[in-house]
Scaffold this active site. Structure first.
Site, PDB file in Angstrom:
ATOM      1  N   ASP A 321     -11.654   6.792 -25.470  1.00 35.36           N
ATOM      2  CA  ASP A 321     -11.285   7.890 -26.359  1.00 35.36           C
ATOM      3  C   ASP A 321     -12.437   8.871 -26.539  1.00 35.36           C
ATOM      4  O   ASP A 321     -13.610   8.492 -26.605  1.00 35.36           O
ATOM      5  CB  ASP A 321     -10.888   7.301 -27.718  1.00 35.36           C
ATOM      6  CG  ASP A 321     -10.394   8.348 -28.688  1.00 35.36           C
ATOM      7  OD1 ASP A 321      -9.428   9.048 -28.345  1.00 35.36           O
ATOM      8  OD2 ASP A 321     -10.985   8.476 -29.782  1.00 35.36           O
ATOM      9  N   GLU A 374     -10.521   9.989 -21.584  1.00 33.88           N
ATOM     10  CA  GLU A 374      -9.804  11.024 -22.338  1.00 33.88           C
ATOM     11  C   GLU A 374     -10.841  12.099 -22.638  1.00 33.88           C
ATOM     12  O   GLU A 374     -11.573  12.029 -23.619  1.00 33.88           O
ATOM     13  CB  GLU A 374      -9.207  10.434 -23.616  1.00 33.88           C
ATOM     14  CG  GLU A 374      -8.261  11.382 -24.350  1.00 33.88           C
ATOM     15  CD  GLU A 374      -8.945  12.157 -25.470  1.00 33.88           C
ATOM     16  OE1 GLU A 374      -8.669  13.375 -25.589  1.00 33.88           O
ATOM     17  OE2 GLU A 374      -9.741  11.573 -26.208  1.00 33.88           O
TER      18      GLU A 374
END
Length: 644
Positions: A321, A374
């Site tokens: 993330d 990401e």
């Protein structure tokens, strides 16, 4: 199968069964299985069972273990300092699995704070904040065949179709009555398998205090959240996925942690996980703190955590993330919080080194793992090997494509002719990285509206355009990810406090959307041209890229032995005799027509094949003529049994 860990070394014993080698590697930042000795472990000592506790608190004056077993009175169980390592340890006899505990840490100024165990394998359910002693052994895995099949099918040249799921809102039994991992194994896994997904991506399942953080603000990085069940139940869920031929990807959050008192913030009274520079540590957009990637013990903690999910839970990949926020010291910060690296720039050099080391380590132990970044930045070579100067991921989310196409689809159809570049520009960089095309939870929450409701026009036109959009997404180079609910056209945006609107499947248009997605997924799996050469620019060829006036694009996807022809009409106009050039003579069979009645379209008797003619068009000697109703997507293949 999972590896057994680091190579054997000469072991020198420290107190409580720890080794000097373990502690040295932990301090050095090279302990990649530190969860095996840090935290609470069920062991026997001199024939007596109990729990050995170990915690890193380098600036503490004293550390004590507290729990029900000593009536939360730390004076009864003072931990032993392991030399200069910053680690404290203690064996407590005659306690076992299920015991609640915390560490009572006396800081350098004499104040006492109570902290959950950073390495705890389980925690009590919120609002409780204690750690729970949990054993991880004893589960009998049945996924040897899965590991063998994964070894034989490298992700680059095989289908990768990911179903992103928030376990707390896919389905629920009532308000805050979540499905357990066991129930998700019974319901979610066969559902995803029936629809043809190759992987399920779970939003973070590490322990977190606030439901509304969706698991991205963590207190227990090694703790399976008690919302959904026990560690053994998560193992069972992953095992069931593997039995159905589905891999499991976990959203992993190494960039930051929340500030809750029982968590990592000021863990021993000083900033050991976040670092001493508060400007660098603060993440004001989320109200969290960044890890200090330059501290070796933090590196051991985080890389061990990545390996832990693979070792213990057989997780097949991590979606890392907020990479952009990790590597940019200024991202999402006001100027007063700006800091600079030693070279005077705003790149977080420690984070860059950490990410490279993370990927090198993961691929050393698990060569077939998926490591997905990401990343919304323009940082180059994210998916290139570290020895070539890259960050070492094997896939990156294509955020540029996602932003462009969603902006384009939200336009009124007559306006699209002026923004044709939004559907074509991505092909200029589509092969610069190994991309996943994400249609994730972030795009259907916080007032952004659902994918279906982003589409303009009438009720029927919204569905027609979403089917068109999905067709273009599925045939554009890159692997695929779709957030739950998108498969049946969830009309409202995602509600994290409830569950998906499954009752919509009682309505024809939503049922048709689900049938369409299932057919599209099946076509994707069956046609190697759509995934076999995703990173090869020669796998893509425009037929007509320039038809902005009519808002139509056409192109060819090529595998090693097959190819597909794709036509997409993004306008609201009906083109009765639309001609495109094709590579060979023969009949081009319709595999997918988004306007078929079973999918919610209007064509009761769609044309099943298109025979080519010797009319040169678009640089080809052959061409076909077809009807293109408004908002229609067509996927064609050459019928090998019917050539001129």
């Amino acid at each position: 199968m999972p590896t057994t860990g680091v190579r054997p070394r000469v072991v020198r014993t420290a107190p409580n069964g720890l080794t000097k080698e373990q502690l040295y590697l932990f301090n050095e930042g090279s302990s990649y299985h530190s969860y095996r000795f840090m935290g609470a472990h069920l062991i026997k000592r001199r024939g007596t069972g109990g729990v050995r506790f170990a915690v890193w608190a380098p600036n503490a004056a004293e550390v004590r273990v507290i729990g029900d077993f000593n009536r939360w009175d730390g004076r009864k169980h003072v931990m032993e300092r392991m030399g200069t390592t910053g680690v404290f340890s203690l064996f407590v006899p005659k306690i076992g699995e299920g015991e609640l505990y915390k560490y009572e840490i006396v800081s350098a100024d004499g104040s006492a704070i109570r902290k959950a165990d950073p390495y705890a394998f389980y925690a009590e359910r919120r609002p409780g904040t204690a750690s729970v002693v949990a054993g991880l052994g004893g589960y009998k895995w049945n996924d040897a065949a899965w590991y063998e099949s994964k070894r034989k099918k490298p992700a680059y040249s095989n289908p990768l179709l990911i179903y992103e799921v928030h376990p707390g809102s896919w389905k629920i039994k009532g308000k805050e009555m979540f499905l357990t991992f066991e129930e998700l194994a019974e319901q979610l896994v066969p559902y995803a398998a029936e629809l043809g997904y190759t992987h399920i991506e779970l939003m973070p399942v590490a322990e977190h205090p606030l439901d509304q953080s969706w698991g991205y603000q963590i207190t227990g990085f090694y703790s399976v959240t008690s919302r959904y069940g026990s560690p053994k139940q998560l193992m069972g869920f992953v095992d069931e996925c593997h039995r159905h031929g589905i891999g499991v990807i976990l959203d992993w959050v190494p960039g930051h942690f929340c500030k809750d008192d029982h968590g990592l913030r000021l863990f021993d009274g000083s900033p050991i996980f976040e670092g001493a520079d508060s400007k660098r540590a603060e993440k004001p957009l989320w109200g969290t703190l960044a890890f200090d990637f330059g501290r070796s013990e933090v590196v051991s903690f985080l890389i061990s955590n990545a390996i832990y999910w693979m070792d213990v839970y057989h997780i097949d990949g991590l979606r890392v993330d907020a990479v952009a926020s990790m590597i940019n010291l200024h991202m999402d910060k006001p100027p007063e919080l700006f800091t600079y690296n030693a070279l005077g720039g705003h790149d977080n050099l420690d984070a860059l080194r950490f990410l490279k080391k993370l990927n090198e380590t993961v691929f050393h132990y698990y060569p077939d793992t998926l490591m997905l970044a990401e990343d919304s930045s323009a940082w180059p070579a994210v998916t290139s090997p570290t020895y070539l100067g890259g960050l070492g991921f094997n896939f990156k989310w294509n955020m540029g494509w996602m932003n462009d196409i969603l902006r384009y689809m939200a336009l009124d159809p007559p306006e699209r002719a002026h923004y044709h570049h939004l559907i074509t520009f991505s092909l200029l960089y589509a092969f610069s990285e190994n991309y996943v095309l994400p249609l994730s939870h972030d795009e259907v929450v916080h007032g952004k509206r659902s994918l279906l409701n982003k589409m303009p026009g009438s009720y029927e036109e919204k569905f027609a355009q979403l089917r068109l959009f999905y067709g273009y997404w599925m045939t554009h180079p890159g692997k695929k990810l779709l957030f739950m609910g998108g498969e049946f056209g969830q009309f409202d945006e995602w509600k994290d406090g409830g569950m998906l609107d499954w009752m919509l499947l009682d309505y024809d248009m939503h049922g048709g959307m689900l049938r369409y997605v299932k057919s599209l997924n099946r076509a994707y799996a069956d046609l190697p041209s759509l995934w076999e050469r995703d990173s090869d620019p020669h796998s893509f060829q425009w037929i007509d890229v320039h038809n902005a006036e009519q808002s139509v694009i056409s192109f060819i996807r090529r595998g090693f032995l097959d190819y597909t022809v794709i036509i997409a009409n993004f306008s609201g106009n009906d083109y009765r005799d639309y001609r495109i050039g094709v590579p060979e003579p023969g009949t081009y069979r319709s595999v997918i027509n988004s306007n078929d009645i079973p999918y919610g379209g209007t064509e009761a008797q769609p044309q099943l094949g298109y025979r080519s003619e010797s009319d040169a068009w678009h640089g080809h000697d052959q061409s076909i003529s077809l009807r293109l109703p408004p908002f229609t997507f067509l996927l064609l293949t050459l019928d090998p049994g019917d050539t001129h």
